[in-house]
Design an enzyme around this catalytic site. Sequence first.
Site, PDB file in Angstrom:
ATOM      1  N   GLU A 193      -0.633  -6.513   1.394  1.00 29.45           N
ATOM      2  CA  GLU A 193      -0.437  -6.431   2.832  1.00 29.45           C
ATOM      3  C   GLU A 193      -1.769  -6.100   3.493  1.00 29.45           C
ATOM      4  OE1 GLU A 193       2.579  -3.813   4.402  1.00 29.45           O
ATOM      5  OE2 GLU A 193       3.996  -4.323   2.797  1.00 29.45           O
ATOM      6  N   GLU A 215       4.920   0.813  -1.566  1.00 33.44           N
ATOM      7  CA  GLU A 215       4.400   1.949  -0.809  1.00 33.44           C
ATOM      8  C   GLU A 215       5.140   3.268  -1.040  1.00 33.44           C
ATOM      9  OE1 GLU A 215       2.311  -0.395   2.916  1.00 33.44           O
ATOM     10  OE2 GLU A 215       4.096   0.804   3.324  1.00 33.44           O
ATOM     11  N   HIS A 242      11.806  -2.472  -1.269  1.00 27.62           N
ATOM     12  CA  HIS A 242      10.995  -2.282  -0.068  1.00 27.62           C
ATOM     13  C   HIS A 242      11.792  -1.413   0.917  1.00 27.62           C
ATOM     14  CE1 HIS A 242       7.529  -4.173   2.383  1.00 27.62           C
ATOM     15  NE2 HIS A 242       8.002  -3.159   3.084  1.00 27.62           N
ATOM     16  N   ASN A 287      -2.011  -2.326  -0.186  1.00 25.82           N
ATOM     17  CA  ASN A 287      -1.685  -2.497   1.223  1.00 25.82           C
ATOM     18  C   ASN A 287      -2.655  -1.632   2.027  1.00 25.82           C
ATOM     19  OD1 ASN A 287       0.461  -3.906   0.169  1.00 25.82           O
ATOM     20  ND2 ASN A 287       2.040  -2.510   0.899  1.00 25.82           N
ATOM     21  N   TYR A 325      -4.470  -1.053   6.006  1.00 26.55           N
ATOM     22  CA  TYR A 325      -4.513  -1.367   7.428  1.00 26.55           C
ATOM     23  C   TYR A 325      -5.650  -0.662   8.161  1.00 26.55           C
ATOM     24  CZ  TYR A 325       0.079  -3.447   6.763  1.00 26.55           C
ATOM     25  OH  TYR A 325       1.106  -4.244   6.336  1.00 26.55           O
ATOM     26  N   ARG A 337       5.391 -13.444  -0.323  1.00 21.74           N
ATOM     27  CA  ARG A 337       5.861 -12.182  -0.876  1.00 21.74           C
ATOM     28  C   ARG A 337       7.078 -11.757  -0.058  1.00 21.74           C
ATOM     29  NH1 ARG A 337       3.902  -6.083   0.139  1.00 21.74           N
ATOM     30  NH2 ARG A 337       5.501  -5.151  -1.168  1.00 21.74           N
TER      31      ARG A 337
END
Length: 451
Positions: free
Chosen positions: A355, A167, A122, A296, A298, A78
């Site tokens: 991600e 995002e 991005h 995404n 985390y 990606r």
Amino acid sequence: MDKITFPKDFTWGAACASYQVEGAVGEDSRGETIWDRYSHIRDGRIYNLEDGDTACDFYHRYPEDIGLMKELNIHSLRYSIAWSRIFPEGKGSVNQKGIDFYRKLTETLLENGIKPCATLYHWDLPQALQDLGGWCNRDMAGYYGEYAETMFRALGDLVPEWITINETYIHTRNGYYLGLHAPGLRDFSASLLAGHNLMRAHGEGVKRYRAMNSGGKIGISNNYGTAYPLTGSKEDQAAAARQEGWRRRWFTDPLFGKGYPQDMAEWYKSQGVTLPKIHDGDMELISEPMDFLGVNYYHPDYMYYDPKFWPNQSSSKLTGLPYTECNWEIEPRGLYDLLTFLDRDYNHPVIKITENGSAWRDYINREGKIADDNRIDYLYRHLLACRKAIDDGVKLNAYYAWSLTDNIEWSEATSLRFGLIYLDYATQKRIIKESGRWYGNLCRTNSFDMV
């Protein structure tokens, strides 16, 4: 020893982004971006006064990085396209040198058996468009549409999967509200307006892609962090609900035809926020049917009532769980809960994790290796959560580790290392970390040992 095996044809990938890896900011007629401008202000907003002028030199060294991907059996990359390499002024004349670079990059991936997954935006907006108001300018969706269509025509025969926007929440929160990222604004109302136009741009991209009948897939990547109340108090529960309403529902409900969440709109009005003006056709455009939702993830958010943090009156706090170099707590339950929430609330969409990863204080040991067991443990625990979600019916078909190599982590620059591959920024030497070897074996076998 038991093995955790994933479904046949599951995609194992790695991710990167143009400004964070390419460098070569002044080459081949590339235009200035908001991150070029922001990082050169030199007022301490960027770690160690660093910038992305050279970054990982991916612009020149991508064949080496693709060779390392092939060595690790990684299925897909990606990557993102720098808008300013295609339209140096954001619109107008096309820069053929930019088209040629991304076509050669994509062809090299395919020659090595690696599937391209291209992200159109991005965060590195052409500065010329920021000078026109950036994402607060309603015309931006049209400019983006022209750029997206240009790339579909240039690479549509090579790229099977596209991501429109990366995002929206983080870009607008950090760039338009908290002033932590480019363009460095501090206006919550502006952040919601920018988010509205970003989602309109997403819809514009999907609509134009459909019109071209390229036969590939297209979606968006959103950043999520499952919100939990810090305590059982009503105040903390309400704070967590507002965080979930802002981070997840505000930027996802409209994509699936639900419009903006009414409870959040009413809350914002009560706090004096100016909401974006909705024009005829806006919500229909935003909800253009897409093929997948990129996730995404985390870390979770443990929220408490904080009247000082306007307008949501909620802040997060560490709870004592292990945490990464970013001070992000490690909680795979958050990923499982997120995937099941998305599956439940949005009628079982196809999901790709676009991600997921962790930053650690990596170093080269006496044997010349990077023995990053913490990163392996992070991957292991989060992939167990993925497998559990699949078992419970979530249509998850891909996982992209963030990131392929260490790179420029925005305002944190070189201080944070997320890569599967270590980068010595002074020499540009690459070294595969032990986590990269572990992940490569997973990519090869579609499984890992249960311990």
